[in-house]
Design a protein around this motif. Structure first.
Motif, mmCIF file in Angstrom:
data_model
loop_
_atom_site.group_PDB
_atom_site.id
_atom_site.type_symbol
_atom_site.label_atom_id
_atom_site.label_comp_id
_atom_site.label_asym_id
_atom_site.label_seq_id
_atom_site.Cartn_x
_atom_site.Cartn_y
_atom_site.Cartn_z
ATOM 1 N N THR A 77 -1.703 -7.779 5.692
ATOM 2 C CA THR A 77 -2.997 -7.482 5.081
ATOM 3 C C THR A 77 -2.802 -7.017 3.647
ATOM 4 O O THR A 77 -1.932 -6.195 3.360
ATOM 5 N N THR A 78 -3.598 -7.569 2.746
ATOM 6 C CA THR A 78 -3.468 -7.231 1.325
ATOM 7 C C THR A 78 -4.472 -6.157 0.927
ATOM 8 O O THR A 78 -5.537 -6.026 1.526
ATOM 9 N N LEU A 79 -4.101 -5.413 -0.095
ATOM 10 C CA LEU A 79 -4.989 -4.408 -0.670
ATOM 11 C C LEU A 79 -5.544 -4.921 -1.989
ATOM 12 O O LEU A 79 -4.907 -5.740 -2.662
ATOM 13 N N LEU A 133 2.760 -2.353 -2.189
ATOM 14 C CA LEU A 133 3.083 -1.077 -1.551
ATOM 15 C C LEU A 133 3.827 -1.265 -0.232
ATOM 16 O O LEU A 133 4.437 -0.328 0.278
ATOM 17 N N GLN A 134 3.789 -2.481 0.311
ATOM 18 C CA GLN A 134 4.473 -2.766 1.574
ATOM 19 C C GLN A 134 5.854 -3.379 1.360
ATOM 20 O O GLN A 134 6.553 -3.679 2.328
ATOM 21 N N LEU A 135 6.222 -3.572 0.102
ATOM 22 C CA LEU A 135 7.493 -4.212 -0.228
ATOM 23 C C LEU A 135 8.394 -3.257 -1.000
ATOM 24 O O LEU A 135 7.913 -2.341 -1.665
ATOM 25 N N SER A 161 13.006 -7.044 2.137
ATOM 26 C CA SER A 161 11.624 -6.887 2.601
ATOM 27 C C SER A 161 11.088 -8.186 3.171
ATOM 28 O O SER A 161 10.412 -8.201 4.202
ATOM 29 N N LEU A 162 11.386 -9.299 2.507
ATOM 30 C CA LEU A 162 10.904 -10.595 2.967
ATOM 31 C C LEU A 162 11.599 -11.014 4.259
ATOM 32 O O LEU A 162 11.002 -11.683 5.110
ATOM 33 N N THR A 204 15.776 -7.653 -7.979
ATOM 34 C CA THR A 204 14.763 -8.558 -7.442
ATOM 35 C C THR A 204 15.174 -10.009 -7.597
ATOM 36 O O THR A 204 14.958 -10.837 -6.716
ATOM 37 N N LEU A 205 15.788 -10.365 -8.728
ATOM 38 C CA LEU A 205 16.067 -11.760 -9.016
ATOM 39 C C LEU A 205 17.501 -12.177 -8.742
ATOM 40 O O LEU A 205 17.755 -13.299 -8.335
#
Length: 435
Positions: free
Chosen positions: A38-40, A47-49, A57-58, A420-421
Motif C-alpha cells: 500500500t502506498t502513501l 517509508l517501507q524501504l 528490501s525488494l 542503492t545503485l
C-alpha cells in the motif's frame, strides 16, 4: 419532445457512457497491474524501504508479492522483476517493449538523457550503433585491442613492481590502467601514469558538468541529427565512465577476494604457470585452456553483484506482461541480484565458490544466469572489452605476484559497501610479492 431536447438527451447519454467506460477501463487496468505494498500520498513506499539497501528490501517484498510487483518511489511507479525467468522474459523475449531507459534523478542530472546510457528512442539506437561501429573500427573484437590490453598489463605490472613490496591501495593503479585502454581507443594512444593531462582527465570523470561546458564544437549540416556536440561528447563520457569504473572496481573486488582465499589464488597460479608460464603475456586464447581461472573470473563478477538493481529500464509502450498490464513509460527494475544469486542455479549463492562455474570433471560450466552485463537490447556495449580486460589484467598480476594482505586472511571482510545503485569493495591495502 422537440428535436433539440432529444439531441441533448442523446448527447448526455453518450457522454455518460463514455465516462463510465473510461472509468471502468482505468479501474480494470489498475486491477491488472502488478501487486505491491500500500502506498502513501507523496512518499509512496519510501517509508517501507531501506534506502541504504534497497536490493534487500525488494528481496523481502518479492517473498510476499511474487516475482512481478509494484513499488512507488515517491510519485514514481516502478515495476520490479525478481528472478531469472521474469528477467529473461522481459529483457530478451520481450526485449523491444522493455528497451527504454528508466529515469533516475541522479542520472538525469548528470547525463540529461543525451548519452548512450540514458538516451531513448531513435537517439539511443543511432548512438549505440555509432558507438559499436566506431569501437569495431578502432579494434574492438580484434587482436589489436587485445594487444593494447596486453601492453597496458605490462605497464601495470611494472608499476606494481616499483612499489617494492610495500603495502598500498591498488585502486588508483587499476583505474589508470583500465582508463588507458579507453584512451588508446578514443585518442589513439595511452598516457603515462603520471601525465598531468591524464590525471586531470580522470578527475573530470566526476565533474561532468564542468567538462561539458569546456567543449566548444561547430555543428554543421541540415535538418535534425542525433549526432550533436552534446550527444557525442556525452557518449564519449559514457564510454569512459562505463569502461573505467565498472572494470576497475571489479578488479579491486577480485584482488580483495583472492586475499581472503589464498588457496584459490595458488590454484590459479599453478594453472597460469602450466598454460602460460612466466615469460609471455596472457592472451584470450589461453582462457579456453584455463577453466579454473575462467571460473574464478566469472565467480568474482557473480559474487560481487556490482549493479544489483541493474540500470533501470522502462517500457516504451503499453505492455501485457504475463497476467499484468504495464503502462507506457513505467520504470522497470530487472533485478540482476535475483539472477546472479539464484540458489537453484548457484548453491549457497552468498558464498564465493568457483565451483559454481565448473563441471564435475573440472571443465568450465556456462550458465544462462550469468548476467553481470545485463541482457537484451540494453546489454552493456563494452561487454567484450570488459571481459578481456578483467581476464588479462587479473591473470597478468597473478602471473607475476603473490598477494600478501596486511591482516590475516581470515579477518578480511569481502562484503561490499552497499549502496542503492552499486556494490563497492571496502578500501584495503595489499603487498605484491614478486614470484
Amino acid at each position: 419532445m422537440d428535436l433539440l431536447g432529444t439531441t441533448t438527451i442523446f448527447l448526455l447519454v453518450c457522454i455518460s457512457c463514455l465516462l463510465l467506460f473510461t472509468t471502468w477501463r482505468s479501474t480494470s487496468q489498475k486491477q491488472q497491474q502488478p501487486p505491491g505494498p500500500t502506498t502513501l500520498p507523496i512518499v509512496g513506499n519510501i517509508l517501507q524501504l531501506n534506502p541504504w539497501n534497497l536490493p534487500e528490501s525488494l528481496k523481502k517484498l518479492s517473498k510476499k508479492y511474487g516475482s512481478v510487483f509494484t513499488i512507488c518511489l515517491g510519485p514514481q511507479k516502478v515495476v520490479v522483476l525478481y528472478g531469472y525467468d521474469v528477467v529473461k522474459e522481459a529483457l530478451i523475449d520481450q526485449g523491444d517493449n522493455f528497451s527504454g531507459r528508466g529515469n533516475l534523478p541522479l542520472t538525469d542530472r548528470l547525463f540529461q538523457g543525451t548519452g548512450i546510457v540514458t538516451s531513448n528512442g531513435e537517439t539511443w539506437k543511432q548512438l549505440r550503433r555509432f558507438a559499436l561501429t566506431t569501437l569495431r573500427d578502432f579494434g574492438m573484437g580484434r587482436k589489436s585491442i587485445e594487444e593494447r590490453i596486453q601492453e597496458e598489463a605490462h605497464f601495470l605490472v611494472e608499476r606494481i613492481r616499483n612499489t617494492h613490496e610495500r603495502p598500498f591501495n591498488p585502486a588508483q593503479f587499476l583505474v589508470h590502467a583500465v582508463s588507458n585502454i579507453i584512451c588508446s581507443i578514443v585518442f589513439g594512444d595511452r598516457f603515462d601514469y603520471e601525465d598531468k593531462k591524464f590525471l586531470t582527465l580522470i578527475d573530470l570523470l566526476d565533474k561532468n558538468d564542468e567538462l561539458q561546458k569546456s567543449i566548444q564544437i561547430q555543428e554543421k549540416g541540415n535538418g535534425h541529427s542525433e549526432f550533436t556536440t552534446e550527444t557525442l561528447s556525452r557518449t564519449t563520457l559514457d564510454l569512459f565512465l562505463a569502461g573505467t569504473g565498472t572494470t576497475s572496481i571489479t578488479l579491486r573486488h577480485g584482488l580483495l577476494i583472492l586475499q581472503k582465499y589464498p588457496e584459490i589464488a595458488e590454484r590459479m597460479q599453478k594453472e597460469i604457470d602450466c598454460v602460460i608460464g612466466r615469460d609471455r603475456s596472457p592472451c584470450m586464447a589461453d582462457r579456453s585452456q584455463m577453466p579454473y581461472t575462467d571460473a574464478v573470473v566469472h565467480e568474482i563478477q557473480r559474487f560481487i553483484d556490482f549493479l544489483p538493481l541493474n540500470v533501470p529500464r522502462s517500457v516504451i509502450k503499453d505492455t501485457k506482461f504475463r497476467d499484468y498490464f504495464i503502462p507506457k513509460d513505467t520504470m522497470i527494475f530487472p533485478m540482476l541480484s535475483s539472477v546472479l544469486h539464484d540458489s537453484k542455479e548457484f548453491p549457497n549463492p552468498e558464498k564465493f565458490d568457483p565451483g559454481h562455474f565448473l563441471n564435475a570433471n573440472g571443465t568450465f560450466r556456462k550458465s544462462d544466469y550469468f548476467m553481470p552485463f545485463s541482457a537484451g537490447k540494453r546489454i552493456c556495449a563494452g561487454e567484450g572489452l570488459a571481459r578481456m580486460e578483467i581476464f588479462i589484467f587479473l591473470t597478468a598480476i597473478l602471473q607475476n605476484f603473490t598477494l600478501k594482505p596486511t591482516v590475516h586472511h581470515k579477518d578480511i571482510d569481502i562484503s561490499p559497501i552497499v549502496s542503492t545503485l552499486a556494490n563497492i569493495p571496502r578500501p584495503y591495502e595489499v603487498s605484491f610479492l614478486p614470484r
